[in-house]
Write a protein that holds these residues in place. Structure first.
Motif, PDB file in Angstrom:
ATOM      1  N   HIS A   1      13.903 -23.910 -17.626  1.00 39.47           N
ATOM      2  CA  HIS A   1      14.797 -23.974 -18.782  1.00 39.47           C
ATOM      3  C   HIS A   1      15.653 -25.231 -18.715  1.00 39.47           C
ATOM      4  CE1 HIS A   1      13.649 -19.853 -18.398  1.00 39.47           C
ATOM      5  NE2 HIS A   1      14.385 -19.432 -19.401  1.00 39.47           N
ATOM      6  N   VAL A   2      15.991 -25.754 -19.866  1.00 40.05           N
ATOM      7  CA  VAL A   2      16.941 -26.854 -19.989  1.00 40.05           C
ATOM      8  C   VAL A   2      17.954 -26.437 -21.050  1.00 40.05           C
ATOM      9  CG1 VAL A   2      17.283 -29.251 -20.680  1.00 40.05           C
ATOM     10  CG2 VAL A   2      15.257 -28.617 -19.358  1.00 40.05           C
ATOM     11  N   VAL A   3      19.224 -26.521 -20.722  1.00 38.79           N
ATOM     12  CA  VAL A   3      20.290 -26.192 -21.669  1.00 38.79           C
ATOM     13  C   VAL A   3      21.057 -27.477 -21.950  1.00 38.79           C
ATOM     14  CG1 VAL A   3      22.376 -24.845 -22.069  1.00 38.79           C
ATOM     15  CG2 VAL A   3      20.468 -23.842 -20.793  1.00 38.79           C
ATOM     16  N   PHE A   4      21.141 -27.848 -23.208  1.00 43.57           N
ATOM     17  CA  PHE A   4      21.796 -29.088 -23.626  1.00 43.57           C
ATOM     18  C   PHE A   4      22.977 -28.701 -24.498  1.00 43.57           C
ATOM     19  CE2 PHE A   4      21.800 -33.022 -26.312  1.00 43.57           C
ATOM     20  CZ  PHE A   4      22.060 -33.913 -25.298  1.00 43.57           C
ATOM     21  N   ILE A   5      24.197 -28.915 -24.020  1.00 40.81           N
ATOM     22  CA  ILE A   5      25.409 -28.540 -24.757  1.00 40.81           C
ATOM     23  C   ILE A   5      25.965 -29.782 -25.436  1.00 40.81           C
ATOM     24  CG2 ILE A   5      27.737 -27.617 -24.579  1.00 40.81           C
ATOM     25  CD1 ILE A   5      26.745 -26.073 -22.089  1.00 40.81           C
TER      26      ILE A   5
ATOM     27  N   ALA B   1      30.747 -28.744 -16.608  1.00 39.81           N
ATOM     28  CA  ALA B   1      30.547 -30.169 -16.333  1.00 39.81           C
ATOM     29  C   ALA B   1      30.593 -30.468 -14.838  1.00 39.81           C
ATOM     30  CB  ALA B   1      31.602 -30.994 -17.069  1.00 39.81           C
ATOM     31  N   GLU B   2      31.400 -29.730 -14.096  1.00 41.22           N
ATOM     32  CA  GLU B   2      31.484 -29.943 -12.652  1.00 41.22           C
ATOM     33  C   GLU B   2      30.299 -29.332 -11.904  1.00 41.22           C
ATOM     34  OE1 GLU B   2      36.311 -30.217 -12.266  1.00 41.22           O
ATOM     35  OE2 GLU B   2      35.356 -28.274 -12.026  1.00 41.22           O
ATOM     36  N   ARG B   3      29.750 -28.270 -12.457  1.00 45.80           N
ATOM     37  CA  ARG B   3      28.649 -27.588 -11.777  1.00 45.80           C
ATOM     38  C   ARG B   3      27.287 -28.229 -12.057  1.00 45.80           C
ATOM     39  NH1 ARG B   3      27.303 -21.147 -11.695  1.00 45.80           N
ATOM     40  NH2 ARG B   3      25.469 -21.351 -10.388  1.00 45.80           N
ATOM     41  N   TYR B   4      27.116 -28.774 -13.260  1.00 44.38           N
ATOM     42  CA  TYR B   4      25.823 -29.315 -13.665  1.00 44.38           C
ATOM     43  C   TYR B   4      25.926 -30.805 -13.960  1.00 44.38           C
ATOM     44  CZ  TYR B   4      24.805 -24.355 -14.083  1.00 44.38           C
ATOM     45  OH  TYR B   4      24.665 -23.031 -13.821  1.00 44.38           O
ATOM     46  N   VAL B   5      24.852 -31.368 -14.402  1.00 42.84           N
ATOM     47  CA  VAL B   5      24.798 -32.795 -14.734  1.00 42.84           C
ATOM     48  C   VAL B   5      25.695 -33.081 -15.938  1.00 42.84           C
ATOM     49  CG1 VAL B   5      23.281 -34.632 -15.563  1.00 42.84           C
ATOM     50  CG2 VAL B   5      22.460 -33.026 -13.855  1.00 42.84           C
ATOM     51  N   THR B   6      26.402 -34.191 -15.883  1.00 40.52           N
ATOM     52  CA  THR B   6      27.258 -34.626 -16.985  1.00 40.52           C
ATOM     53  C   THR B   6      26.708 -35.926 -17.549  1.00 40.52           C
ATOM     54  OG1 THR B   6      29.172 -33.643 -15.882  1.00 40.52           O
ATOM     55  CG2 THR B   6      29.619 -35.208 -17.647  1.00 40.52           C
ATOM     56  N   LEU B   7      26.391 -35.931 -18.835  1.00 41.38           N
ATOM     57  CA  LEU B   7      25.872 -37.127 -19.504  1.00 41.38           C
ATOM     58  C   LEU B   7      26.934 -37.603 -20.481  1.00 41.38           C
ATOM     59  CD1 LEU B   7      22.315 -35.709 -20.220  1.00 41.38           C
ATOM     60  CD2 LEU B   7      23.022 -37.135 -18.300  1.00 41.38           C
TER      61      LEU B   7
END
Length: 79
Positions: free
Chosen positions: A17-21, A59-65
């Motif tokens: 899965h990929v989740v994009f917020i 944002a701290e737990r996962y990748v931040t773009l």
């Protein structure tokens, strides 16, 4: 065997899965400028950690773009 990025379409992947917020109509600095990583300006954080604790935790737990841009006319084209 499954790979994170398969060489050809249709081959198995280790990613399920990929989740994009996406935060519409807010800049990175307005919400995550005080995050402490990325290209943020903490002086512009008007919805900082005290207002958006869940966003900061994600944002701290996962990748931040932080460098995605879209024209002002139709931001969906940039997404």
């Amino acid at each position: 065997p499954p790979r994170a990025v398969p060489e050809r379409p249709g081959e198995p992947s280790r990613i399920e899965h990929v989740v994009f917020i996406i935060r519409e109509n807010r800049t990175y600095d307005q919400i995550l400028g005080d995050l402490g990583r990325g290209n943020g300006d903490s002086s512009l954080a008007i919805y900082g950690r005290d207002v958006t604790p869940n966003t900061h935790a994600l944002a701290e737990r996962y990748v931040t773009l932080d460098h995605f841009f879209a024209s002002g006319g139709n931001s969906a084209d940039g997404h």
